[in-house]
Design a protein around this motif. Structure first.
Motif, PDB file in Angstrom:
ATOM      1  N   GLN A 176       2.518  -8.675   8.367  1.00  0.00           N
ATOM      2  CA  GLN A 176       2.762  -8.442   6.948  1.00  0.00           C
ATOM      3  C   GLN A 176       3.499  -9.616   6.329  1.00  0.00           C
ATOM      4  O   GLN A 176       3.165 -10.070   5.225  1.00  0.00           O
ATOM      5  CB  GLN A 176       3.586  -7.164   6.775  1.00  0.00           C
ATOM      6  CG  GLN A 176       2.892  -5.892   7.230  1.00  0.00           C
ATOM      7  CD  GLN A 176       3.771  -4.667   7.073  1.00  0.00           C
ATOM      8  OE1 GLN A 176       4.700  -4.667   6.264  1.00  0.00           O
ATOM      9  NE2 GLN A 176       3.482  -3.617   7.816  1.00  0.00           N
ATOM     10  N   CYS A 192       6.748  -5.517   0.978  1.00  0.00           N
ATOM     11  CA  CYS A 192       5.599  -4.969   1.724  1.00  0.00           C
ATOM     12  C   CYS A 192       4.756  -4.025   0.877  1.00  0.00           C
ATOM     13  O   CYS A 192       3.559  -3.833   1.174  1.00  0.00           O
ATOM     14  CB  CYS A 192       6.085  -4.258   2.975  1.00  0.00           C
ATOM     15  SG  CYS A 192       6.875  -5.365   4.172  1.00  0.00           S
ATOM     16  N   HIS A 193       5.359  -3.431  -0.160  1.00  0.00           N
ATOM     17  CA  HIS A 193       4.583  -2.501  -0.983  1.00  0.00           C
ATOM     18  C   HIS A 193       3.468  -3.223  -1.728  1.00  0.00           C
ATOM     19  O   HIS A 193       2.424  -2.643  -2.013  1.00  0.00           O
ATOM     20  CB  HIS A 193       5.493  -1.753  -1.961  1.00  0.00           C
ATOM     21  CG  HIS A 193       6.225  -2.638  -2.922  1.00  0.00           C
ATOM     22  ND1 HIS A 193       7.299  -3.415  -2.548  1.00  0.00           N
ATOM     23  CD2 HIS A 193       6.033  -2.873  -4.252  1.00  0.00           C
ATOM     24  CE1 HIS A 193       7.750  -4.083  -3.600  1.00  0.00           C
ATOM     25  NE2 HIS A 193       6.992  -3.769  -4.636  1.00  0.00           N
ATOM     26  N   LEU A 195       1.606  -5.560  -0.520  1.00  0.00           N
ATOM     27  CA  LEU A 195       0.521  -5.668   0.442  1.00  0.00           C
ATOM     28  C   LEU A 195      -0.140  -4.313   0.684  1.00  0.00           C
ATOM     29  O   LEU A 195      -1.375  -4.226   0.773  1.00  0.00           O
ATOM     30  CB  LEU A 195       1.047  -6.251   1.751  1.00  0.00           C
ATOM     31  CG  LEU A 195       0.027  -6.576   2.837  1.00  0.00           C
ATOM     32  CD1 LEU A 195      -1.047  -7.508   2.312  1.00  0.00           C
ATOM     33  CD2 LEU A 195       0.726  -7.183   4.040  1.00  0.00           C
ATOM     34  N   ARG A 196       0.649  -3.265   0.788  1.00  0.00           N
ATOM     35  CA  ARG A 196       0.083  -1.924   1.019  1.00  0.00           C
ATOM     36  C   ARG A 196      -0.841  -1.520  -0.123  1.00  0.00           C
ATOM     37  O   ARG A 196      -1.901  -0.916   0.100  1.00  0.00           O
ATOM     38  CB  ARG A 196       1.204  -0.898   1.195  1.00  0.00           C
ATOM     39  CG  ARG A 196       1.899  -0.980   2.538  1.00  0.00           C
ATOM     40  CD  ARG A 196       2.712   0.269   2.806  1.00  0.00           C
ATOM     41  NE  ARG A 196       3.809   0.414   1.856  1.00  0.00           N
ATOM     42  CZ  ARG A 196       5.032  -0.083   2.046  1.00  0.00           C
ATOM     43  NH1 ARG A 196       5.302  -0.759   3.156  1.00  0.00           N
ATOM     44  NH2 ARG A 196       5.972   0.096   1.149  1.00  0.00           N
ATOM     45  N   ILE A 197      -0.458  -1.853  -1.361  1.00  0.00           N
ATOM     46  CA  ILE A 197      -1.295  -1.513  -2.522  1.00  0.00           C
ATOM     47  C   ILE A 197      -2.628  -2.260  -2.451  1.00  0.00           C
ATOM     48  O   ILE A 197      -3.697  -1.671  -2.651  1.00  0.00           O
ATOM     49  CB  ILE A 197      -0.555  -1.848  -3.833  1.00  0.00           C
ATOM     50  CG1 ILE A 197       0.635  -0.887  -4.024  1.00  0.00           C
ATOM     51  CG2 ILE A 197      -1.501  -1.774  -5.025  1.00  0.00           C
ATOM     52  CD1 ILE A 197       1.559  -1.269  -5.159  1.00  0.00           C
ATOM     53  N   ILE A 199      -4.112  -3.587   0.222  1.00  0.00           N
ATOM     54  CA  ILE A 199      -4.904  -3.081   1.344  1.00  0.00           C
ATOM     55  C   ILE A 199      -5.560  -1.751   0.971  1.00  0.00           C
ATOM     56  O   ILE A 199      -6.735  -1.497   1.293  1.00  0.00           O
ATOM     57  CB  ILE A 199      -4.031  -2.913   2.598  1.00  0.00           C
ATOM     58  CG1 ILE A 199      -3.606  -4.283   3.152  1.00  0.00           C
ATOM     59  CG2 ILE A 199      -4.757  -2.106   3.667  1.00  0.00           C
ATOM     60  CD1 ILE A 199      -4.715  -5.088   3.794  1.00  0.00           C
ATOM     61  N   GLY A 200      -4.826  -0.894   0.269  1.00  0.00           N
ATOM     62  CA  GLY A 200      -5.385   0.383  -0.178  1.00  0.00           C
ATOM     63  C   GLY A 200      -6.582   0.185  -1.098  1.00  0.00           C
ATOM     64  O   GLY A 200      -7.606   0.867  -0.960  1.00  0.00           O
ATOM     65  N   ARG A 203      -9.594  -1.039   0.910  1.00  0.00           N
ATOM     66  CA  ARG A 203     -10.236   0.037   1.659  1.00  0.00           C
ATOM     67  C   ARG A 203     -11.099   0.904   0.758  1.00  0.00           C
ATOM     68  O   ARG A 203     -12.199   1.330   1.146  1.00  0.00           O
ATOM     69  CB  ARG A 203      -9.175   0.865   2.378  1.00  0.00           C
ATOM     70  CG  ARG A 203      -8.637   0.157   3.627  1.00  0.00           C
ATOM     71  CD  ARG A 203      -7.540   0.927   4.278  1.00  0.00           C
ATOM     72  NE  ARG A 203      -7.254   0.398   5.621  1.00  0.00           N
ATOM     73  CZ  ARG A 203      -6.066   0.415   6.195  1.00  0.00           C
ATOM     74  NH1 ARG A 203      -5.024   0.926   5.545  1.00  0.00           N
ATOM     75  NH2 ARG A 203      -5.907  -0.083   7.406  1.00  0.00           N
ATOM     76  N   PRO A 210      -9.080   4.730   6.422  1.00  0.00           N
ATOM     77  CA  PRO A 210      -7.977   4.213   7.239  1.00  0.00           C
ATOM     78  C   PRO A 210      -7.767   4.981   8.539  1.00  0.00           C
ATOM     79  O   PRO A 210      -7.224   4.439   9.497  1.00  0.00           O
ATOM     80  CB  PRO A 210      -6.757   4.345   6.320  1.00  0.00           C
ATOM     81  CG  PRO A 210      -7.143   5.354   5.285  1.00  0.00           C
ATOM     82  CD  PRO A 210      -8.620   5.215   5.112  1.00  0.00           C
ATOM     83  N   THR A 218      -4.831  -1.079  10.781  1.00  0.00           N
ATOM     84  CA  THR A 218      -3.379  -1.240  10.618  1.00  0.00           C
ATOM     85  C   THR A 218      -2.703  -1.232  11.977  1.00  0.00           C
ATOM     86  O   THR A 218      -2.950  -0.341  12.789  1.00  0.00           O
ATOM     87  CB  THR A 218      -2.806  -0.093   9.763  1.00  0.00           C
ATOM     88  OG1 THR A 218      -3.445  -0.091   8.484  1.00  0.00           O
ATOM     89  CG2 THR A 218      -1.302  -0.247   9.599  1.00  0.00           C
ATOM     90  N   TYR A 224      -1.966  -6.318   9.956  1.00  0.00           N
ATOM     91  CA  TYR A 224      -3.347  -5.858   9.851  1.00  0.00           C
ATOM     92  C   TYR A 224      -4.276  -6.820  10.590  1.00  0.00           C
ATOM     93  O   TYR A 224      -3.956  -7.978  10.805  1.00  0.00           O
ATOM     94  CB  TYR A 224      -3.772  -5.800   8.374  1.00  0.00           C
ATOM     95  CG  TYR A 224      -2.886  -4.916   7.527  1.00  0.00           C
ATOM     96  CD1 TYR A 224      -3.143  -3.562   7.396  1.00  0.00           C
ATOM     97  CD2 TYR A 224      -1.773  -5.448   6.880  1.00  0.00           C
ATOM     98  CE1 TYR A 224      -2.313  -2.752   6.643  1.00  0.00           C
ATOM     99  CE2 TYR A 224      -0.939  -4.644   6.106  1.00  0.00           C
ATOM    100  CZ  TYR A 224      -1.214  -3.293   6.006  1.00  0.00           C
ATOM    101  OH  TYR A 224      -0.384  -2.485   5.259  1.00  0.00           O
TER     102      TYR A 224
END
Length: 228
Positions: A176, A192-193, A195-197, A199-200, A203, A210, A218, A224
């Protein structure tokens, strides 16, 4: 590397291209030519030359941008040949991935010597594929496109940047922190949020579940990887 190497000259001045072509061919090199940055990137992707000679003052895009985009998927040597003589311009080009910098006007014997030196130093077999194919998913690094089952997927700049970074190292875990540093900058390695957004969203657009991923896996607490 032998003198049958292929060199792509990207310069909008026909006289310069002709002069370089005659000089390089006389030394046994194969020469490709492009007058614009877009054509140069296209030829580099399709024909995979052993070296680029790049002018910075191109009509459609700045040579620095051409260099940055080329370096996203290729490690072959790049010799910048430009009238821009300032130290700032040279430093920017070298930081963006140029291997050498020659200022116009130039001596042809010195130019040829620098070409020979770069080709000698060029590591064999390290050029990355211009496109990464993972089953139905194609990440075209040269043309900055993503195809799923042959249909282009519309991605934002950040979405594409994350997917392209994963595609450059398929099967390997990218942390990350590394993704955040490379794409958002070193001041954002704790965000990190972000990156999570992204990646979401990736997807969703790739129809990637996921819980049973086809493409993006993940590694909990680490990062990732793109499944191969």
């Amino acid at each position: 590397m032998s003198q049958c190497a292929t060199i792509l000259v990207i310069d909008d001045e026909p006289q310069i291209r002709k002069f370089l072509r005659i000089s390089l061919v006389s030394q046994g090199y194969n020469v490709l030519e492009a007058a614009t940055g877009a054509d140069g990137l296209s030829q580099a992707a399709l024909k995979q030359p052993d070296m680029l000679v790049l002018d910075l003052g191109l009509p459609d895009m700045d040579g620095q941008q051409v260099l940055r985009e080329f370096r996203e998927w290729s490690n072959v040597p790049v010799l910048v040949l430009s009238v821009r003589a300032s130290e700032v311009q040279k430093v920017q080009a070298l930081d963006a991935g140029a291997n050498d910098y020659v200022t116009k006007p130039f001596g042809i014997q010195e130019f040829l010597a620098r070409v020979r030196a770069l080709l000698r130093q060029a590591p064999a077999g390290e050029t990355q594929a211009a496109a990464v194919e993972l089953g139905p998913l194609v990440v075209d690094l040269a043309f900055r496109r993503v195809l799923l089952d042959g249909v282009e997927v519309a991605l934002t700049r950040k979405e594409y940047a994350v997917l392209a970074q994963l595609a450059r190292h398929p099967g390997r875990v990218i942390t990350q922190q590394q993704l955040l540093k490379d794409i958002w900058g070193p001041t954002h390695i704790e965000n990190c949020h972000y990156l999570r957004i992204v990646i979401g969203h990736l997807r969703q657009k790739l129809a990637d579940d996921p819980t049973h991923p086809r493409f993006i896996a993940t590694e909990a607490g680490v990062g990732y990887r793109l499944l191969t």
